[in-house]
Design a protein around this motif. Structure first.
Motif, PDB file in Angstrom:
ATOM      1  N   GLN A   1      -0.136   4.018  -2.373  1.00  0.00           N
ATOM      2  CA  GLN A   1      -1.524   4.465  -2.298  1.00  0.00           C
ATOM      3  C   GLN A   1      -1.581   5.771  -1.531  1.00  0.00           C
ATOM      4  OE1 GLN A   1      -4.011   2.721  -3.841  1.00  0.00           O
ATOM      5  NE2 GLN A   1      -2.391   1.364  -4.575  1.00  0.00           N
ATOM      6  N   ASP A   2      -2.381   6.713  -2.010  1.00  0.00           N
ATOM      7  CA  ASP A   2      -2.344   8.048  -1.408  1.00  0.00           C
ATOM      8  C   ASP A   2      -2.855   8.074   0.026  1.00  0.00           C
ATOM      9  OD1 ASP A   2      -5.143   9.432  -3.370  1.00  0.00           O
ATOM     10  OD2 ASP A   2      -4.998   7.710  -2.013  1.00  0.00           O
TER      11      ASP A   2
ATOM     12  N   TYR B   1       0.813  -1.221   0.000  1.00  0.00           N
ATOM     13  CA  TYR B   1       0.000   0.000   0.000  1.00  0.00           C
ATOM     14  C   TYR B   1       0.845   1.269   0.000  1.00  0.00           C
ATOM     15  CZ  TYR B   1      -3.529  -3.404   1.255  1.00  0.00           C
ATOM     16  OH  TYR B   1      -4.349  -4.495   1.254  1.00  0.00           O
TER      17      TYR B   1
END
Length: 126
Positions: A109-110, A106
């Motif tokens: 991921q923002d 992750y």
């Protein structure tokens, strides 16, 4: 609180290079991971590359082999060297910072990042 300021964007022809910088200030000792994201016109934000506190890095498939992420801890500056640029690299590029030490699936991921810069525009013409 951490403040991030990007610089180094511009316009280049396909095949050219640019180096982006991101200067961090504030509570920088809390930073663990840092990353570059980009948002192209009409598209969502995409994770480009990330680096952890030990210097390990990961890249999006679309930029692997062309972009290099690095950092200068003494200067509290993050870099993104972009070579062999393509028109599809045209986007606003953002740097981001996280206090989390998680570095895995992750990390690009923002939602993994709490601090963001204002962005710098990169335009690649064919």
């Amino acid at each position: 609180q951490v403040q991030l300021q990007e610089s180094g964007g511009g316009s280049v022809q396909a095949g050219g290079s640019l180096r982006l910088s991101c200067a961090s200030s504030g509570y920088t000792s809390n930073i663990s991971n840092m990353a570059w994201f980009r948002r192209a016109p009409g598209k969502g934000r995409e994770g480009v590359a990330a680096i952890d506190s030990d210097g390990a890095s990961i890249y999006a498939t679309s930029v692997k082999g062309r972009f290099t992420i690095s950092k200068d801890n003494a200067e509290n500056t993050l870099y993104l060297q972009m070579d062999s640029l393509k028109p599809e690299d045209t986007a606003t590029y953002y740097c981001a910072a996280s206090r989390s030490r998680y570095f895995g699936d992750y990390t690009l991921q923002d939602f993994a990042y709490a601090s963001w810069g204002q962005g710098t525009q990169v335009t690649v013409s064919s």
